[in-house]
Design a protein around this motif. Sequence first.
Motif, short mmCIF file in Angstrom:
data_model
loop_
_atom_site.label_atom_id
_atom_site.label_comp_id
_atom_site.label_asym_id
_atom_site.label_seq_id
_atom_site.Cartn_x
_atom_site.Cartn_y
_atom_site.Cartn_z
N LEU A 106 0.84 -1.19 0.00
CA LEU A 106 0.00 0.00 0.00
C LEU A 106 0.88 1.25 0.00
O LEU A 106 0.54 2.25 -0.62
CB LEU A 106 -0.90 0.00 1.24
CG LEU A 106 -1.86 1.18 1.38
CD1 LEU A 106 -2.87 1.20 0.25
CD2 LEU A 106 -2.58 1.13 2.73
N ARG A 111 -6.97 4.12 5.95
CA ARG A 111 -6.33 3.06 5.16
C ARG A 111 -4.95 2.72 5.70
O ARG A 111 -4.48 1.60 5.53
CB ARG A 111 -6.24 3.50 3.70
CG ARG A 111 -7.61 3.78 3.08
CD ARG A 111 -7.48 4.03 1.61
NE ARG A 111 -7.01 2.84 0.92
CZ ARG A 111 -6.51 2.85 -0.31
NH1 ARG A 111 -6.40 3.99 -0.97
NH2 ARG A 111 -6.10 1.72 -0.87
N ASP A 115 -0.61 3.73 -2.52
CA ASP A 115 -1.64 3.16 -3.39
C ASP A 115 -1.40 3.54 -4.85
O ASP A 115 -2.33 3.90 -5.57
CB ASP A 115 -3.02 3.61 -2.93
CG ASP A 115 -4.13 2.75 -3.49
OD1 ASP A 115 -3.85 1.61 -3.92
OD2 ASP A 115 -5.29 3.21 -3.52
N ALA A 132 -0.33 -4.13 2.10
CA ALA A 132 -1.70 -3.81 2.48
C ALA A 132 -2.25 -4.84 3.46
O ALA A 132 -2.01 -6.04 3.32
CB ALA A 132 -2.59 -3.74 1.24
#
Length: 257
Positions: free
Chosen positions: A5, A171, A65, A30
Motif C-alpha cells: 500500500l 487506510r 496506493d 496492504a
Amino acid sequence: MSNPLLALADVHTHIGAYHILHGVDFDVPAGQVTMLLGRNGAGKTTTLRTIMGLWAASQGSVTFDGRQIGGPAVAKASDYDGQRSTPEIARHGIAYVPENMGIFSDLSVAENMLLAARDARTLDRLDTARLEWLFGLFPALKKFWLYPAGKLSGGQKQMLAIARAMVEPRRLLLIDEPSKGLAPAIVQNLIGALRELKRTETTVLLVEQNFAVARALGDTVAVMDDGKVVHRGAMAELAEDAGLQHRLLGLSLAAHQ
C-alpha cells in the motif's frame, strides 16, 4: 505477499544542514502490520514524518496506493516543496500518531475525538457504531469521555491518541512508539487493542523499541541504522533469530524476558 500500500524508494531527507535519511527503501504490504525498528537516532521518526509530509523528501519517492505523495517529482508537479501537504496526505486516509501523542490537554476526551473526525462537526454527528467499537478496544475512553484529556494517565492518553486516529476509517496508520513509558500491564492491553485492529485489515506502520510488542504484532519488518534500511523481511524470522537481533538491534536474551 500482499501488494504494498505504501512504498519508499531511495528516500533522502534533509533537516536544515543535516542529512538524516540516506536512501530509505521498504514496502508496507496492504492489510498487514509492518514494524520499523532500529536503535535510537536511526531515523525511524524522521521516516514517519517524511511519509506524512511534515518533512520534505529531497530525493527518491514515497508512493501510496500507486500515487506518489512525496519526493522531488511531486515538487515539480505542484506548489509543494518535495511533498504534498500534510492535510492532503491525510485526506488519502493516512493517520499519524506521533510519539508525543499530540493530545489537547485542556479539551475533553470527546472534544479530542471530534477534532479528528473530518465528517462530523458536532459530537452527535460522530459515527456511534464506530465509537462503540473504539470503546470496546479502549474502555477507559468511555469512562472518561467528558474529562479533560490532560487528567488521563500516560497509558490512557496513548489509547486516546490511537483511538483519535481511528475515529473514522483509515487506510494506513503511522504509529510512533506507542508503548514507550507504559507499565507492562498497560502494554499488554495496548497489544490486545492493536491485535483487534489487525482483524479489520487496517494497514499499520509501527515504530517500536519494545521487541516483545514488535514480535506480538508484526507481520513484516524493516530495521534502520544510520538513516538507512539494513534489513527487511518477515517479523517471525527476525523473532526466531537471536543472532540477527543482536547484530541489528543490540538485543540480548534479557530483552526477551
